[in-house]
Scaffold this active site. Structure first.
Site, PDB file in Angstrom:
ATOM      1  N   ALA A  63      32.043  42.083  44.606  1.00 57.95           N
ATOM      2  CA  ALA A  63      33.292  42.193  45.368  1.00 57.95           C
ATOM      3  C   ALA A  63      33.013  42.884  46.703  1.00 57.95           C
ATOM      4  CB  ALA A  63      34.306  42.997  44.564  1.00 57.95           C
ATOM      5  N   GLY A 102      31.128  41.016  40.624  1.00 57.71           N
ATOM      6  CA  GLY A 102      31.900  39.783  40.725  1.00 57.71           C
ATOM      7  C   GLY A 102      31.022  38.545  40.831  1.00 57.71           C
ATOM      8  N   GLU A 105      30.074  37.745  37.396  1.00 55.40           N
ATOM      9  CA  GLU A 105      31.255  37.244  36.672  1.00 55.40           C
ATOM     10  C   GLU A 105      31.568  35.791  37.057  1.00 55.40           C
ATOM     11  OE1 GLU A 105      33.562  40.805  37.779  1.00 55.40           O
ATOM     12  OE2 GLU A 105      34.119  40.915  35.661  1.00 55.40           O
ATOM     13  N   GLU A 125      29.823  47.872  37.985  1.00 52.74           N
ATOM     14  CA  GLU A 125      31.137  48.460  38.268  1.00 52.74           C
ATOM     15  C   GLU A 125      31.270  49.887  37.748  1.00 52.74           C
ATOM     16  OE1 GLU A 125      30.559  45.411  37.365  1.00 52.74           O
ATOM     17  OE2 GLU A 125      31.810  44.044  38.523  1.00 52.74           O
TER      18      GLU A 125
END
Ligand code: NAI
Length: 695
Positions: A63, A102, A105, A125
């Site tokens: 992210a 991210g 993911e 994270e």
């Protein structure tokens, strides 16, 4: 316009590439463009399959954390990933470099994952006080089982291609030509009509985990032992556990709730602050961006004592050849013996393979001959803390070190400008202040002396990163940044004891705040005689600490200090002898019961106050540098973000008010708020609002 996504066609395969340098972060714009590209390819009748890849050095670093404080625009990442997974045409993630957070993911949303051998996969994270918030905690357990998923998610550490392939994270690994191979993989899937695999629908790994819950519980217990008062690790486990009881969609919604709660909480803000602080610290005032580091291929450490040995280990562990030089043969043998024993103990615990152990030991050498500094690019002096001795050594180095060699001192209290003056090359001299144990503590204070050359500082910074340290550049003053602040706190510990608090009260306030140990127990661990000796040399006093040392109570090594210790135990136990001693010493103080809040404030706010003076004097460049120092060198609780961040969170007006209050009730003028705090508080400002120098 560059939207951060490019799309092209190779036969009937659509290649979608993330193109958002430097790390292909999933910013608001990139998510929107990727969503559009995926839906367009889905509707395109000329497309049979989609290959999703990253341009440049990596697939995707995750992210865009710079956008964290701002409102998220649609589509948020979980929605984008659902869209990817929901496709009826096969989606193949082609991974190289890193797929973090991210980025990983997204890869889990694809139906197949292929990668090059250099790939590193991680869900880091947790290091920012978060849980993966885009399906990571729901898809990963469904793919590889709960125990393995927990290890990845709770540590946040990366796995390489070999391990990833072994546990089933990757469907194929290629040595090179990622795109060509990924295209061939996609064509095969299409030709063979291989059914697409949506991880959200998989159940086998969950069933296997259910059948072996003790393995998961053991893993979790071991992982949470290292949580250090942080909420995120347990939150990761909670979300992973939900895969056993909740359908995918419900687990995903719950994951989002947990993520948002953590994201908006104090701990994650603190951890994000520290993440940026580490990067900011690499920029140093007045150093042109194009400054090149000097090459450092060989290192010499002078002094085989406590620090010299630990410092040498930092380099040896990083594969940088290092020689320890000590003229005293016994000290040299003892020092080398300690280093070797330390490595062998690590190997025995399984932390180092036999081959790695042999390699590390081969990069280390010992010498009692000063002439052996000759080939070194970096020489670090760690001899006794004695100005005359250090000046003699630097004068000698002047004649022996090769031109351009960097000459560093590990002094913790001496004036580095004076040490530099003993050479004809003060531009090559700086302080490299390691913390004990040097092979373990991450902090490195890089002390910039008056004449230190810019490229010497840049070199120090670079080598610090190579040996895995967190470097922070500071200026010359007594104690530099960390110890100067510690000293200010030490003064309050003394006063609190005399005014009525016990060592146990003081330590309870500190551990309640999140420190692993309180200041009194830390003193006992480090040895109270060290500070005592320094005070005697400097002609200063600490009423309580001196009296404790005069009784021969040096801390754990003598079985008693502020506390007493049972044989073979490290547990501090209150000792009536010390409490009686303090009452005697406090004769002229009116002793009172001091509340927990006051004890805590008087342990923390003096740090902030001294930090503010340090900032005002320009000894530290930015408040976040001070935070890094206290987090990485002094055990300040990570979830609090460091003393200056913590003060900003409290609000500087409140900090000023409390300091004034304590100064008034104790008649201790040192507690008056520093001018910088008063100025900032008056303007409603924070430390963070100060102009950031450097870069
Ligand atoms: P130490 O007493 O354990 O070791 C000093 C070593 O220097 C001894 O092995 C001695 O034989 C050697 N030595 C003496 N004269 C020498 C010479 N002419 N050439 C080469 N070696 C010589 O001391 P320690 O604790 O390792 O401290 C070293 C330096 O590191 C001091 O400046 C100290 O202030 C600083 N420091 C110490 C920290 C600590 O926690 N102990 C933390 C940070 C800095």
């Amino acid at each position: 316009m560059n939207t951060g996504i490019t799309t092209r066609q190779d036969g009937r395969i659509c290649i979608i590439e993330i193109d958002n340098p430097p790390v292909n972060a999933m910013s608001n714009a990139v998510r929107a463009a990727l969503f559009a590209a995926v839906t367009a390819a889905a509707q395109d009748e000329g497309v049979d399959a989609i290959v999703l890849a990253g341009k440049g050095k990596v697939f995707c670093g995750g992210a865009e954390i710079r956008e964290f404080g701002q409102p998220m625009s649609e589509p948020i990442l979980p929605v984008l990933i659902d869209e990817i997974e929901g496709q009826t045409k096969p989606v193949i993630a082609a991974l190289h470099g890193v797929a973090f957070g991210g980025g990983f993911e997204i890869a889990l949303g694809a139906h197949f994952r292929v990668a090059t051998r250099d790939i590193k996969l991680a869900l880091p994270e947790v290091k920012l006080g978060l849980i993966p918030g885009a399906g990571g905690t729901q898809r990963l357990p469904r793919l590889i089982g709960l125990a393995k998923a927990a290890r990845l998610i709770v540590t946040g550490e990366p796995v390489g291609a070999k391990d990833a392939e072994m546990v089933g994270l990757l469907d194929a690994v290629f040595d090179s030509d990622l795109l060509a191979n990924a295209l061939a993989f996609a064509r095969k899937i299409v030709a063979e009509k291989t059914p697409i695999r949506r991880i959200s629908l998989m159940t086998a790994a969950l069933d296997a985990s259910r059948a072996d819950m003790p393995a998961f519980e053991d893993e979790v217990a071991a992982l949470l032992k290292r949580a250090r008062g942080l909420d995120a690790p347990a939150a990761c486990v909670e979300s992973i556990r939900n895969t056993l009881t909740m359908p995918f969609a419900e687990g995903l919604a719950r994951e989002r709730e947990i993520f948002v709660k953590l994201r908006d909480g104090e701990q994650s803000k603190a951890q994000r602050h520290l993440f940026f602080a580490e990067r900011a610290a690499l920029k140093v005032r007045g150093i042109p961006a194009e400054t090149k580091a000097r090459a450092i291929a060989k290192v010499a450490v002078l002094g085989a004592g406590t620090m010299g040995g630990g410092i040498a280990m930092c380099f040896a562990s990083a594969g940088i050849p290092v020689t320890i030089i000590d003229p005293n043969p016994e000290a040299l043998a003892r020092g080398m013996g300690a280093v070797e024993a330390n490595y062998r103990a690590t190997a025995k615990r399984g932390g180092l393979s036999e081959a790695a152990l042999a390699r590390v030991l081969a990069t280390l050498s010992a010498s009692s001959d000063f002439n052996d500094v000759a080939g070194s690019d970096l020489i670090i002096e760690a001899v006794f803390e004695d100005m005359a001795l250090k000046k003699t050594i630097f004068a000698n180095l002047d004649g022996l070190a090769k031109p351009g060699a960097i000459l560093a001192t590990n002094t913790s209290s001496l004036d580095i400008n004076e040490i530099a003056s003993a050479t004809t090359r003060p531009q090559d001299v700086l302080g490299l202040h390691f913390f004990s144990p040097a092979n373990v503590m991450r902090l490195l204070e890089i002390v910039r002396a008056e004449k230190t050359a810019p490229d010497v500082l840049v070199s120090a910074m670079e080598v610090a990163r190579r040996i895995g340290k967190v470097p922070v550049t500071v200026g010359v003053c007594y104690g530099f940044v960390g110890n100067r602040m510690l000293h200010a706190r030490g003064g309050q510990v003394e006063r609190l004891l005399l005014e009525g608090a016990s060592p146990a009260d003081i330590d309870a306030a500190a551990t309640g705040f999140g420190f692993a140990m309180g200041p009194c127990a830390v003193g006992d661990l480090a040895g109270l005689d060290v500070g005592w000796r320094i005070r005697k040399e400097r002609g200063t006093k600490a009423i309580v600490a001196d009296a404790i040392c005069e009784l021969g109570r040096f801390g754990q090594k003598t079985g008693k200090g502020y506390f007493r210790y049972e044989a073979g135990s490290r547990t501090p136990l209150p000792d009536p002898e010390v409490e009686a001693l303090i009452v005697r010493l406090a004769a002229e103080h009116a002793r009172r019961t001091i509340g927990q809040q006051e004890v805590l404030d008087r342990l923390i706010l003096p740090l902030v106050n001294e930090g503010a003076r340090i900032l005002d004097e320009g000894i530290a460049e930015r408040s976040s540098d001070i935070d890094l120092i206290w987090i990485n060198g002094y055990g300040f609780p990570v979830g609090r973000g460091g003393p200056m961040f913590h003060a900003d969170s409290l609000g500087l007006a409140k900090v000023a008010e409390r300091l004034d209050h304590y100064a008034a009730i104790t008649a201790d003028e040192k507690l008056r708020p520093a001018p910088l705090i008063v100025r900032l508080a008056a303007g409603g400002k924070s430390f963070e609002s100060l102009p950031q120098t450097g870069g």
